[in-house]
Design a protein around this motif. Structure first.
Motif, PDB file in Angstrom:
ATOM      1  N   MET A  85      36.186   4.224  20.000  1.00  0.00           N
ATOM      2  CA  MET A  85      35.407   3.122  19.003  1.00  0.00           C
ATOM      3  C   MET A  85      34.127   4.103  18.360  1.00  0.00           C
ATOM      4  N   LYS A  86      33.988   5.193  18.971  1.00  0.00           N
ATOM      5  CA  LYS A  86      33.622   5.830  17.467  1.00  0.00           C
ATOM      6  C   LYS A  86      33.975   6.062  16.290  1.00  0.00           C
TER       7      LYS A  86
ATOM      8  N   LYS B 150      34.670   2.910  14.371  1.00  0.00           N
ATOM      9  CA  LYS B 150      33.348   2.613  14.112  1.00  0.00           C
ATOM     10  C   LYS B 150      32.968   0.928  14.771  1.00  0.00           C
ATOM     11  N   LYS B 151      32.724   0.622  16.181  1.00  0.00           N
ATOM     12  CA  LYS B 151      33.727  -0.822  16.774  1.00  0.00           C
ATOM     13  C   LYS B 151      32.531  -0.785  17.507  1.00  0.00           C
ATOM     14  N   GLN B 152      31.874  -1.596  18.001  1.00  0.00           N
ATOM     15  CA  GLN B 152      30.597  -1.692  19.009  1.00  0.00           C
ATOM     16  C   GLN B 152      30.826  -2.184  19.897  1.00  0.00           C
ATOM     17  N   ARG B 153      31.638  -3.024  20.491  1.00  0.00           N
ATOM     18  CA  ARG B 153      32.352  -3.198  21.191  1.00  0.00           C
ATOM     19  C   ARG B 153      33.812  -3.314  21.827  1.00  0.00           C
TER      20      ARG B 153
ATOM     21  N   PHE C   4      25.395   3.734  28.125  1.00  0.00           N
ATOM     22  CA  PHE C   4      25.578   2.730  26.993  1.00  0.00           C
ATOM     23  C   PHE C   4      25.841   1.232  28.096  1.00  0.00           C
TER      24      PHE C   4
ATOM     25  N   ASP D  60      27.230  -8.281  22.076  1.00  0.00           N
ATOM     26  CA  ASP D  60      27.470  -7.884  20.808  1.00  0.00           C
ATOM     27  C   ASP D  60      28.410  -6.445  20.719  1.00  0.00           C
ATOM     28  N   LYS D  61      27.179  -5.105  21.486  1.00  0.00           N
ATOM     29  CA  LYS D  61      27.625  -4.072  22.048  1.00  0.00           C
ATOM     30  C   LYS D  61      27.960  -3.977  23.375  1.00  0.00           C
TER      31      LYS D  61
ATOM     32  N   HIS E 203      35.922  -7.016  15.107  1.00  0.00           N
ATOM     33  CA  HIS E 203      35.300  -6.356  14.973  1.00  0.00           C
ATOM     34  C   HIS E 203      35.361  -5.862  16.472  1.00  0.00           C
ATOM     35  N   THR E 204      36.116  -5.945  18.166  1.00  0.00           N
ATOM     36  CA  THR E 204      36.456  -5.370  19.474  1.00  0.00           C
ATOM     37  C   THR E 204      37.896  -4.572  19.237  1.00  0.00           C
TER      38      THR E 204
END
Length: 401
Positions: free
Chosen positions: A94-95, A98-101, A166, A179-180, A203-204
């Protein structure tokens, strides 16, 4: 092109087998590289057998390399019963992306592996009450057993879960998603998997077992052909070496049964269970000689650990894999083996590393998760993979005994 990161070889082969159902050109590789026209690129990290720190480093590097290829989708293949550094690897990926979920669907409903009300079940039995309850692949603090079938509890024990670092939740198919954080999706059926596939977005991060990957390919409308499992006897020819490297109880039981029937089975010397194989090459050579002698009168030989032996630690499991890898490599140098059949992800990884194989092409599914592959540059050799807890095609054992 779709890219998949798999944490062991049997899982990678399973995904590759699904790709063949969709007429995809599939490559399984140990480092990021791709041939022209490849539809499905599967990178094997073997991180389930590595330390947490090594796993994080490898996932970070491989994900960054994959981004340069601009795949349509990056899928993280995990173990369906949540073994390995799952959370640590997801966070590393994810890092980079650059995804938050992340959406994670571990269930394999067609195998009876489901998540309901936050609990993991295997054919209606809670996971910790099944053979997985004392599986050495589960690394628990102060215990070799899974203390609970609660999904969050399993992840806590396997990943050093820290609520402050997390957010992780278990959600039903119709639940609103945060969202996260990391969402573990419940699934009881193929319909549930399809509902989760409809909820993916850019986004996931998407992760899960093989059944969810199948649902994703269907959702993405890849041309599909019906899966028709084919008997190994239709393809297997010449010498076959079947390597039983799983500690799973069903595998050990099958070895014991064919051994009792007089099948050509060569067991690992018990002394190799106790000490580092680098100091015992003479014992390895004795084992090799026994295997070679069986091939003098049989086309098909099984090698395994004594089914009555107890090895309850992960380090012992790693030692067994290393011994088997050395012995298989020595056997194959001394006589032609056309069919190499490997059970267990860590065993397969050790053997392919010893053989210096970095690429395979999945060809056929012989049963759920049992995949026959070809080897670049070696038309005489085929390698078949099976996860330790999956069923063998009956025909393999029929013509062994």
């Amino acid at each position: 092109m779709i890219a998949v990161i798999a944490d062991d070889f049997t899982g990678a082969a399973e995904i590759g087998g699904l790709g063949t159902r969709f007429r995809m050109k599939v490559e399984i590789v140990t480092r990021v590289s791709i041939e022209p026209g490849t539809d499905l690129l599967i990178i094997v990290t073997d991180t389930r057998s590595k330390s947490r720190e090594e796993a994080i480093h490898d996932i970070h590097l491989i994900t960054a390399q994959l981004m340069k290829l601009k795949p349509e989708l990056i899928y993280k293949k995990i173990d369906s019963v949540l073994r390995g550094h799952i959370i640590a690897e997801l966070l590393a990926q994810m890092k980079v992306l650059k995804k938050q979920r992340a959406l994670v669907i571990p269930a394999n409903p067609h195998l009876g592996r489901v998540i309901k009300d936050g609990m993991y079940y295997l054919k209606d039995v809670r996971l910790h009450e099944t053979g997985f309850g004392n599986d050495p692949e589960f690394v628990m603090a102060n215990s070799g057993r899974i203390p609970s079938s609660d999904v969050i509890d399993i992840l806590k024990f396997n990943n050093g879960y820290d609520e402050e670092n997390f957010n992780i939740i278990v959600a039903k198919t119709d639940a609103p998603l945060p969202d996260k954080g990391i969402i573990i999706g419940e699934a009881l059926s193929s319909d549930d998997l399809r509902l989760w596939a409809e909820r993916i977005d850019d986004h996931t991060l998407i992760a899960g077992a093989s059944s969810f990957f199948l649902a994703l390919l269907e959702h993405l409308q890849y041309p599909y052909r019906k899966s028709l499992f084919e008997k190994p006897t239709a393809y297997f020819s010449g010498n076959m070496l079947l390597v039983c490297g799983s500690s799973f109880s069903k595998s050990k039981k099958m070895v014991a049964e064919v051994l009792a029937k007089g099948a050509p089975v060569s067991l690992m010397p018990r002394e190799l269970l106790q000490v580092d194989g680098t100091l015992l090459s003479n014992l390895q050579d004795q084992w090799v000689a026994d295997i070679i002698s069986l091939f003098a009168t049989h086309d098909h030989v099984i090698i395994a650990v004594d089914p009555g032996a107890v090895y309850a630690s992960k380090e012992q499991g790693r030692n067994i894999s290393r011994h088997m890898a050395k012995v298989v490599e020595k056997v194959m140098k001394r006589l032609p083996v056309q069919e190499l059949v490997l059970e267990g992800g860590s065993t397969a990884s050790s053997i392919l590393h010893e053989m210096r194989l970095e690429k395979l092409y999945p060809q056929r599914e012989l049963a759920d998760g049992v995949i026959r592959t070809s080897v670049p540059g070696n038309t005489a050799l085929h390698i078949t993979f099976k996860p330790g807890s999956y069923r063998w095609p009956d025909s393999i054992w029929d013509f062994k005994s």
